[in-house]
Design an enzyme around this catalytic site. Structure first.
Site, PDB file in Angstrom:
ATOM      1  CE  LYS A   1       0.180  -2.666  -8.007  1.00 33.36           C
ATOM      2  NZ  LYS A   1       0.041  -1.204  -7.948  1.00 33.36           N
ATOM      3  N   PRO A   2       4.618  -2.092  -5.616  1.00 31.41           N
ATOM      4  CG  PRO A   2       6.008  -0.375  -6.129  1.00 31.41           C
ATOM      5  CD  PRO A   2       5.745  -1.820  -6.620  1.00 31.41           C
TER       6      PRO A   2
ATOM      7  CB  SER B   1      -9.272  -0.188  -0.101  1.00 33.09           C
ATOM      8  OG  SER B   1      -9.343  -0.899  -1.440  1.00 33.09           O
TER       9      SER B   1
ATOM     10  CB  CYS C   1      -5.298  -0.624   8.838  1.00 30.70           C
ATOM     11  SG  CYS C   1      -5.129  -0.329   6.917  1.00 30.70           S
TER      12      CYS C   1
ATOM     13  N   PRO D   1       0.915  -1.227   0.133  1.00 30.21           N
ATOM     14  CG  PRO D   1       0.387  -0.746   2.212  1.00 30.21           C
ATOM     15  CD  PRO D   1       1.043  -1.739   1.349  1.00 30.21           C
TER      16      PRO D   1
ATOM     17  CD  GLU E   1      -9.556   2.267   6.796  1.00 35.18           C
ATOM     18  OE1 GLU E   1      -8.522   1.776   7.604  1.00 35.18           O
ATOM     19  OE2 GLU E   1      -9.923   1.611   5.705  1.00 35.18           O
TER      20      GLU E   1
ATOM     21  CD  GLU F   1      -3.309  -4.797   7.329  1.00 32.79           C
ATOM     22  OE1 GLU F   1      -4.625  -4.449   7.546  1.00 32.79           O
ATOM     23  OE2 GLU F   1      -2.380  -4.171   7.195  1.00 32.79           O
TER      24      GLU F   1
END
Length: 484
Positions: free
Chosen positions: A178-179, A235, A290, A153, A386, A256
């Site tokens: 992958k970022p 997400s 989170c 993330p 959120e 996560e």
């Protein structure tokens, strides 16, 4: 006169490469709102190349004795320390994070976590061998799952990359990571570090690969035929999409996802200490965490006093430039996230009251003021969803039963905290709260030895700890006849 943008590249099989079709996307510094680099917008050909490299490197990496994989990870940790200032600069530019906080709060735990998993590499435990049928001996083998497709993330791009690659490599897997498209810089630098270590110690550099790109790139990775496992931090929507895509060929999935951590404050709490700690845990990293302490439930007898103290703390909390050592947090990560946080504030119901903040600050970048909102009800949007910004909401509860009901009354179940001097109450609450972590009289500390992960729409699987390590392994039963 314009400044040339830095050119970031994919890292595939030990080489830095542009996207095969040459497409790029601009990378923006959220502290300035200006582009500072370009990164590849990778497509199918790039994903194919990375997966092929990881697949080719897997057999030799899998077959290493654990001590050799440990040696690699320990060297990576050492190199992180040696090149810490480069990592700090990249992450600060990636995210607009204060330099001093990246140095003190991210580099030390990342190094510790890599070293923890280096040790875990030599602890591939299974249940003891034994004879469960006359004439036969059974043993358990714990093995790596294979190539892992990992998506990190944008809130902690560097640390979340560590949480993913360290247990995966320790267990004997190879990695394509992958970022986020908004924060690729530090992950590309990590590729340079890991690649150099693999090269120095004589291992294939295809063990670790980095692909830059957008959601479509991530989808191609998850749906690719090579990976045996897909891991994502992101997400809820992204997690559901990954789970659906991975189901097409029954890939293992590690998710996560989001959180909406309740912070339950009882009337016997030391208010000053609780406010101080909750403010830090709510506003750190601009609330883009989170597990952030952004949903506070306060017992009605101390509600007004607590809200006043929390509003005062918010007014004294500082956000600003990356080189200002007095700031607690920097900007929101991107323009879309700033728009989302603003939207929550604009849509507040009439019964809500903004006690502090509530607006964008600064002339450039995506900074948002430390915010406190009171007068909220359990079904309000800002309570149920959120925000992922520096916004702390406050609700007033009457008794323990109501506190538990409201705390659990959201779709997320990642983290929570209880604030009380009553030990028995703390134990009751820790049992009743339906969250993967319950802190007592604190909020947000993490250690490598303990698991991080949630329930419900916060996903499944664990990061950190031996449990996180186990998630990157598979179990095989071997039975042999004693007759020879």
């Amino acid at each position: 006169m314009t400044t040339a943008l830095r050119r970031l590249r994919n890292y595939i099989d030990g080489e830095f490469r542009d996207a095969a079709d040459g497409r790029t996307t601009e990378v923006v510094n959220p502290a300035t709102g200006e582009a500072y680099a370009t990164a590849p917008l990778s497509a199918a050909a790039d994903v194919d190349a990375a997966m092929a490299a990881a697949e080719a490197a897997f057999p030799a990496w899998r077959d290493l004795i654990p001590a050799e994989r440990q040696k690699v990870l320990l060297k990576i940790a050492d190199r992180f320390e040696e090149r810490a200032e480069e990592l700090i600069a990249a992450e600060s530019e990636n995210c607009g994070k204060p330099v001093a906080l990246v140095r003190s709060e991210e580099i030390p735990p990342m190094v510790d976590q890599i070293r923890f998993f280096a040790g875990a590499a030599r602890m591939l435990e299974g249940r003891s061998a034994g004879e469960y049928m006359d004439g036969f001996t059974s043993i358990i083998r714990r093995e790596p799952v294979g190539v892992c497709a990992q998506v990190a993330p944008w809130n902690y791009p560097m640390m979340m990359a560590v949480w993913k690659f360290a247990p995966a490599l320790a267990a004997g897997n190879t990695v394509v990571i992958k970022p986020s498209d908004t924060t690729p810089a530090s992950t590309v630098l990590i590729a340079d570090i890991i690649g150099s270590v693999l090269d120095e110690l004589g291992h294939s550099r295809g063990v670790f690969n980095v692909i830059c790109g957008d959601r479509e790139t991530g989808r191609l990775m998850v749906e690719h035929k090579v990976p045996a496992m897909a891991s994502i931090t992101g997400s809820v929507r992204a997690g559901m999409q990954v789970a659906e895509s991975a189901s097409k060929d029954l890939k293992r999935v590690h998710l996560e996802l989001g959180g909406k951590a309740p912070v339950v404050v009882f009337e016997d709490t030391d208010i000053a200490k609780a406010v101080e700690d909750i403010s830090v845990a709510g506003y750190f990293n601009a609330g883009q965490d989170c597990t952030a302490a952004t949903r506070v439930l306060v017992q009605e007898s101390i509600h007004d006093e607590f809200v006043a103290a929390l509003a005062k703390a918010a007014a004294e909390t500082k956000t600003g430039a990356v080189d200002d050592e007095d700031v607690l947090y920097g900007p929101l990560n991107n323009a879309n996230q700033l728009k989302q946080v603003k939207g929550f504030i604009e849509r507040l119901p009439a019964h809500a009251k903004i006690e502090a903040g509530g607006e964008q600050v600064g002339e450039k970048g995506y900074f948002f003021a430390p915010t406190v909102v009171s007068g909220l009800k359990q079904d309000d949007e800002i309570v149920q969803h959120e925000v992922f910004g520096p916004v702390i909401t406050v609700q007033s509860f009457s008794d323990e039963k109501q506190a538990v009901e409201w705390a659990n009354g959201v779709e997320y179940a990642l983290a929570s905290s209880v604030w009380t001097k009553d030990h028995a109450r703390a134990m009751r609450m820790s049992r009743s709260l339906d969250f993967g972590c319950v802190w007592i009289n604190t909020h947000i500390p993490l250690v490598a030895e303990m698991p991080h992960g949630g329930f419900k729409k916060s996903g499944y699987g664990k990061d950190l700890s031996a449990y996180g390590f186990d998630d990157y392994t598979r179990i095989k039963h071997v039975m042999t006849s004693l007759d020879g």
